[in-house]
Design an enzyme around this catalytic site. Sequence first.
Site, PDB file in Angstrom:
ATOM      1  N   HIS A 174       0.748   6.887   7.123  1.00 16.27           N
ATOM      2  CA  HIS A 174       0.723   6.526   5.708  1.00 16.27           C
ATOM      3  C   HIS A 174       0.489   7.772   4.848  1.00 16.27           C
ATOM      4  CE1 HIS A 174      -0.813   2.209   6.852  1.00 16.27           C
ATOM      5  NE2 HIS A 174       0.484   2.372   7.105  1.00 16.27           N
ATOM      6  N   PRO A 220      -0.399   0.046   2.717  1.00 17.13           N
ATOM      7  CA  PRO A 220       0.254   0.522   1.490  1.00 17.13           C
ATOM      8  C   PRO A 220       1.677   0.055   1.225  1.00 17.13           C
ATOM      9  CG  PRO A 220       0.285   2.253   3.144  1.00 17.13           C
ATOM     10  CD  PRO A 220      -0.513   1.107   3.733  1.00 17.13           C
TER      11      PRO A 220
END
Length: 629
Positions: free
Chosen positions: A552, A597
């Site tokens: 991420h 996310p």
Amino acid sequence: MAGSPFTTALLSAWTLSTVAVGYPNGPWYQTPLGPDVVRDPTRYPGAIEKTVDYVVVGGGASGLTVAARLSEDPSVTVAIVEAGSFYQEVSNASVVPGYAADYLTGHIPPELDWGFNTEPQAGADGRVKHYTNAKTLGGNSAFNLMAYMTTSVGAMQKWAEEVDDDSWTYANVTRYFQKSLNFTGIDPHKRRANSTPELNPADVGYGGPLDVTYPNYAQPFSSWVKKAFDQVGMRPVGGFMSGELFGSSWVLDTINHTDGQRASSAKTFLEPILHRRENLFLYNRTLAERVLFDADRTATGVQASRGKTVFNLTATKEVVLTAGGLMTPQLLQVSGVGNAALLQELRIPVVLDAPQVGQQMEDHISFGVAHRVDVETNSALKYAGPRQHAVEEFNEAQAGILSSPGPDFGGFADIPSELRNFSASTHADLAGLPKDWPEGFFISFPVDVGFPQDGYNYAMIVCTLMTPMSRGHISIRSPSMHDRPVIDPRWLTSTSDVEIAVAAVRRIRQYLQMPVLERNVLVGGEVAPGPEVQTFAEIHDYLKKNFNSMSHPACTCRMGKKGDPDAVVDPKGRVFGVKNLRIADASVFRFLPPGLPLGVVYMVAEKIADDIKHDQKHGAGEEGLRTEF
């Protein structure tokens, strides 16, 4: 640390530095697009110079969202530049949800991954680690564990305050979360009644391109983890979609409810429109070499290459970078926007001295505690009988264990008081976060990450650290995008990250010791880290050898307000100091917010696409034109 055979297998699986050639055990459930799409010369121009309104660099979740939204206007022309192609041409590993977790163990066809490695990591005992980064249409939405959620109200309030723009509050971005979504409820004939999720229908979106639903299969281990979380007082919340994270829920996934396949951005945003929009052009298998600027620091297009052919794509309005948290800052730097001293050392003409490009990198890490269990988990897929049954069940009814990515239930929580033996610096770090920002996401993880092939089922509870304070950077080693970037995430180099991670391992053990799990599900003792691993130093050593990056990467082209020395873009994604250049991917995150996310990536892309449309209609203003830092 003493190492059991399981720990050795786990270590080799989660820290793999190379990628496997293929995926040997998949049901051959292929849906290739076929030669009518792949060879269409009008939609796939090849190495042909072209002038369009917008050039979008990167065909991942953010890039395909931006391109789809901009090309809604038939008078606007858009070119997408993507180094990869359709993942369906290579493997079905990104099609079948049950194979999602295999990317954690290196089952990534090399055609679909950039093959990046990090610099030696002090937080990982000096080891070099593979950093998964998708090289395919769909980007990491074709590789991830498919979980979709929003973030917290307080996190977006902090974001809005730090960039001095109220359009980034949770209330104001909710419509962009929902704009992408097409939510479908569960199929009660395929999913067990005791795993029916509670979700407020007003918290999700309907009619958008991105399919989200709950898998047709609920993991049995997860049903027991839910009972354990209930026993410790973790309250249910509605799918992590309301702006409130604290509590537990079944997890929404990006799955097409009709065919049961992964709903990547390629499948949802691109494929339905590629034939129908004559104003959209896909340059797949094409590498963006650099952004082109004129003498006025105005982005005029992109130099690209396909094979040995180098050509230019001209943008009459804007260039939009969506190459992700690793490659967007790399592309900026090789294009002359970065630290002038480094650029001059590499003989790159300096367009703009911007030393903050590539800095402030944040990432999520995960780690877990493993047990043998007395319920079926994905580790059963190692064996011919269960595997064949799973293949048939998925192919015939899009049901069974392969219809789920595996980690389907989790809870957001803080470390409890009895485990909070934190230093003053850790308390200070946490004090800077909103009260609705959890410290950990504790996830049922009944999937194979190197379990022994002994005929038994294994599972873990995994924690993804939600408060990363370690900061890394992305740099370049040459003037060429053909060379790998310098990736230095510096995982577990912050005192607070180490202290919270050690406490999280102890908290996972408390969850696993709840009577409902110990008496009904667990078989034997802990197999990883193992009962001999107890002290702070021993757990820390286990973490250094066994943590996993969630891939991420974020904040490497950070958003900020005017005068912020760390900011690369303004609140509309416009790169400070140059004209007609925007960024719309996770690299612009102000910080890596709590939650997983993917939803925030789509939201940012939707919002910045709207900003582009608005600016073209009403004028861009001057915010993105600041020339000094």
